[in-house]
Design a protein around this motif. Structure first.
Motif, mmCIF file in Angstrom:
data_model
loop_
_atom_site.group_PDB
_atom_site.id
_atom_site.type_symbol
_atom_site.label_atom_id
_atom_site.label_comp_id
_atom_site.label_asym_id
_atom_site.label_seq_id
_atom_site.Cartn_x
_atom_site.Cartn_y
_atom_site.Cartn_z
ATOM 1 N N LEU A 79 0.848 -1.193 0.000
ATOM 2 C CA LEU A 79 0.000 0.000 0.000
ATOM 3 C C LEU A 79 0.880 1.239 0.000
ATOM 4 N N GLY A 80 0.433 2.267 -0.703
ATOM 5 C CA GLY A 80 1.277 3.453 -0.784
ATOM 6 C C GLY A 80 0.490 4.739 -0.863
ATOM 7 N N GLY A 81 1.214 5.841 -0.877
ATOM 8 C CA GLY A 81 0.588 7.152 -0.988
ATOM 9 C C GLY A 81 1.552 8.229 -0.536
ATOM 10 N N MET A 82 1.000 9.417 -0.377
ATOM 11 C CA MET A 82 1.836 10.554 0.023
ATOM 12 C C MET A 82 1.332 11.132 1.334
ATOM 13 N N GLY A 83 2.259 11.714 2.095
ATOM 14 C CA GLY A 83 1.869 12.351 3.346
ATOM 15 C C GLY A 83 1.345 13.762 3.103
ATOM 16 N N GLY A 84 1.817 14.389 2.048
ATOM 17 C CA GLY A 84 1.349 15.729 1.716
ATOM 18 C C GLY A 84 2.320 16.831 2.110
ATOM 19 N N THR A 123 10.290 19.156 3.848
ATOM 20 C CA THR A 123 11.349 18.632 4.702
ATOM 21 C C THR A 123 12.693 18.775 3.997
ATOM 22 N N SER A 124 13.772 18.704 4.784
ATOM 23 C CA SER A 124 15.096 18.954 4.215
ATOM 24 C C SER A 124 15.569 17.797 3.336
ATOM 25 N N ASN A 125 15.040 16.594 3.542
ATOM 26 C CA ASN A 125 15.536 15.449 2.767
ATOM 27 C C ASN A 125 14.551 15.042 1.672
ATOM 28 N N TYR A 126 13.772 15.998 1.165
ATOM 29 C CA TYR A 126 12.727 15.650 0.204
ATOM 30 C C TYR A 126 13.262 14.935 -1.014
ATOM 31 N N TYR A 127 14.436 15.323 -1.496
ATOM 32 C CA TYR A 127 14.923 14.765 -2.751
ATOM 33 C C TYR A 127 15.759 13.501 -2.601
ATOM 34 N N GLY A 128 15.775 12.925 -1.416
ATOM 35 C CA GLY A 128 16.437 11.635 -1.269
ATOM 36 C C GLY A 128 15.388 10.543 -1.365
ATOM 37 N N ASP A 129 15.840 9.287 -1.361
ATOM 38 C CA ASP A 129 14.888 8.187 -1.357
ATOM 39 C C ASP A 129 14.586 7.761 0.081
ATOM 40 N N GLU A 130 14.459 8.732 0.984
ATOM 41 C CA GLU A 130 14.215 8.380 2.378
ATOM 42 C C GLU A 130 12.742 8.553 2.713
ATOM 43 N N THR A 131 12.292 7.745 3.672
ATOM 44 C CA THR A 131 10.907 7.885 4.109
ATOM 45 C C THR A 131 10.806 9.041 5.110
ATOM 46 N N GLU A 162 3.185 16.670 15.064
ATOM 47 C CA GLU A 162 1.783 16.995 14.770
ATOM 48 C C GLU A 162 1.675 18.286 13.954
ATOM 49 N N ARG A 163 2.510 19.254 14.269
ATOM 50 C CA ARG A 163 2.447 20.536 13.578
ATOM 51 C C ARG A 163 2.587 20.372 12.075
ATOM 52 N N TYR A 164 3.377 19.378 11.647
ATOM 53 C CA TYR A 164 3.654 19.242 10.224
ATOM 54 C C TYR A 164 2.748 18.226 9.554
ATOM 55 N N GLU A 165 1.819 17.685 10.282
ATOM 56 C CA GLU A 165 1.061 16.595 9.699
ATOM 57 C C GLU A 165 -0.160 17.053 8.932
ATOM 58 N N SER A 166 -0.405 16.436 7.788
ATOM 59 C CA SER A 166 -1.623 16.786 7.058
ATOM 60 C C SER A 166 -2.759 15.972 7.626
ATOM 61 N N LYS A 167 -3.943 16.484 7.536
ATOM 62 C CA LYS A 167 -5.113 15.767 8.085
ATOM 63 C C LYS A 167 -5.625 14.802 7.034
#
Ligand SMILES: Cc1cc2nc3c(=O)[nH]c(=O)nc-3n(C[C@H](O)[C@H](O)[C@H](O)COP(=O)(O)OP(=O)(O)OC[C@H]3O[C@@H](n4cnc5c(N)ncnc54)[C@H](O)[C@@H]3O)c2cc1C
Lengths: 378, 116
Positions: free
Chosen positions: A262-267, A272-280, B111-116
């Motif tokens: 299962l997958g998706g995006m957090g939004g 975040t500072s490491n957006y362009y790496g392959d890190e979770t 929590e501050r950075y989390e999307s709902k």
């Protein structure tokens, strides 16, 4: 090609599913092929995706590729590649929880049916008949019975294995920096291992392709986006459909092994500072878990075993570029797959093979995926 | 990882007497299967993992990783140091979706950075 030889008829940049499947088709035709890959075979999206083989909810410009792959390639791909690609054709449900979702889904369905795809809207109850574990929150869904899913690792490595058998050469650990023309044609590939030479070059290195194309004056508006996937422990078979949601809470399926993928995006990964790496990212897995549980309460106590991140190569107008570049004779490009290139890859490689060998795609209509379609508005 | 050139194998696959020995216990993968994967073209530990599931089970390769690396190295004549390592993945131990879903609920900073 000999192991220490730095030339081939065709050099392919990128050892993902596009590179491996095109190498397979070209080598089968007797063409000498060399694939240059920066890391390992299948290092990119091709080993990180959720395995959806979907025609529904696609832009109609790329639908011919998806429909061709589902009708003509996927059903017999395991025999063709001599590896179980775990293709399951049990339909795709795209779920909606609100009236707005249902309206959005209905519009997508209208577009797809206009070009002959069998996809329709069903009610929440009808969706629960197809997949009984679904919660009452689901109001409606689009249903495409001929969609499905497969194992991306086996498919990518299966194409690789067969390409080797037909005589293709793969060199991994070689980073491509750019391209160079000789007498008006693209001929040289500049790498951290020196110059490689070919009559024809196929650039399919995911989001990294943009910078490489820039070195011969071609710019395609593609950016990257991170998405994450997780797998659970093995469960008894619960449902066979590929799932997605109108709200993009999550996508995925239960694999042949029994684990859920299962997958998706957090939004908020972009911030975040490491957006362009392959890190979770630590916010994504909790958010996806909550999303899944809302639709499938029975999965709440299923254990997550591992998770990973991958990059989409997102094109400005939502479909990839698959074309020969007329200003740069000898160059074919294929990237910008927008997070759903896996399902169409076996058909994309047929088009690429024809673009390289015959100068045009004859079997499948890719005329709307031309590279020179971008113009600023106004 | 250095440069690895991969071409078609030229010799037939030769079975060995200890091929049925289990190497990855979680997924029950044998030495012979790993040897065959290398023969088929897999070179790095992650390629073998993706091809066979060796190291993909509950222990995530903590038990078998060195053994798998040793087999790939001896079959491919590449030193084990060149073959990479299994990528460490979250979560460190298996945990339920319910537990993980709630794991950021009480942590203000996150929590501050989390999307709902
Ligand atoms: C999390 C996630 C989920 C997805 N889910 C689905 C799904 O369910 N269904 C679906 O159809 N699609 C899905 N996709 C999309 C799909 O995985 C991709 O569209 C597809 O794998 C693209 O294949 P590719 O060969 O073009 O690119 P990639 O697999 O990314 O391969 C590109 C290769 O080029 C190499 N490379 C990069 N730069 C260089 C360089 N400078 N020199 C040499 N080599 C280089 C990379 O290492 C990489 O191996 C998903 C993608 C992700 C990330």
């Amino acid at each position: 090609m000999k192991a220490n030889d730095k030339s081939a008829d065709v050099i392919i940049i990128g050892g993902g599913i596009m590179g491996c499947s095109t190498a397979y088709r070209l080598a089968k035709e007797g063409v000498s092929v060399l694939v240059l890959e920066a890391k390992e075979i299948g290092n990119g999206g091709s080993s990180r995706n959720a395995g959806g083989v979907r025609q529904s909810a696609r832009d109609i410009r790329e639908l011919p590729l998806a429909m061709y792959a589902v009708s003509n390639i996927w059903p017999t791909l395991s025999e063709e590649l001599d590896i179980d690609v775990e293709y399951v054709q049990n339909g795709n449900l795209r779920l909606g929880k609100t009236e707005a979702h249902v309206t959005a889904l209905t519009n997508l369905v209208k577009k797809s049916t206009s070009v002959g795809l069998d996809v329709r809207m069903i009610t929440g109850n009808e969706a629960r008949e197809i997949c009984p574990y679904m919660s009452d929150e689901v109001l409606g869904a689009s249903w495409c019975p001929s969609d499905g899913h497969a194992n991306p690792l086996h498919t990518t490595l299966g194409f690789y294995k067969k390409a080797l058998e037909y005589g293709a050469t793969f060199a991994t650990g070689i980073q491509v920096f750019g391209l160079q023309k000789v007498k008006g044609r693209v001929r040289q590939v500049v790498t951290d291992d020196g110059i490689y030479e070919a009559q024809h070059i196929l650039l399919c290195a995911g989001h990294a392709s943009r910078a490489i194309a820039n070195t011969v004056g071609i710019d395609i508006p593609v950016e990257r986006e991170t998405s994450e996937v997780f797998v659970t422990e093995q469960m008894k078979p619960m449902f066979g459909q590929m799932l997605g949601t109108s709200d993009a809470d999550f996508y995925g399926h239960q694999s042949a092994h029994g684990s859920f993928v299962l997958g998706g995006m957090g939004g908020l990964e972009k911030f975040t500072s490491n957006y362009y790496g392959d890190e979770t990212h630590n916010v994504t897995l909790p958010k996806l878990s909550r999303g899944v549980i809302k639709y499938f309460p029975d999965l709440a106590n299923v254990k997550i075993i591992r998770s990973w991140a991958g990059q989409y190569d997102v094109c400005a107008d939502g479909v990839p570029v698959i074309d020969n570049v007329s200003e740069v004779p000898g160059l074919t490009i294929a990237f910008g797959f927008c997070g759903h290139g896996f399902g169409i890859a076996p058909a994309v490689s047929i088009a690429l093979c024809e673009l390289i060998m015959k100068g045009k795609s004859e079997t499948i209509d890719i005329s709307k995926l031309n590279y020179d379609r971008f113009a600023a508005k106004g | 990882m250095g440069i690895i050139i991969r071409t078609k194998h030229t010799q037939p696959f030769i079975p060995q007497p200890d091929d049925s020995m289990i190497i990855c216990r979680c997924e029950e993968i044998t030495k012979g299967e790993i040897r065959k994967a290398v023969y088929d073209g897999m070179r790095t530990i992650n390629e073998v993992k993706r091809y066979l599931r060796a190291g993909m089970g509950l222990c995530q390769g903590q038990t078998c990783q060195r053994l798998v690396l040793g087999i790939i190295a001896s079959e491919s004549q590449i030193s084990a140091g060149e073959l990479g390592h299994i990528t460490g993945r979250m979560p460190v131990r298996p945990a339920t979706m319910d537990y993980i879903g709630k794991s950021t609920e009480h942590s203000e900073g996150v929590e501050r950075y989390e999307s709902k």
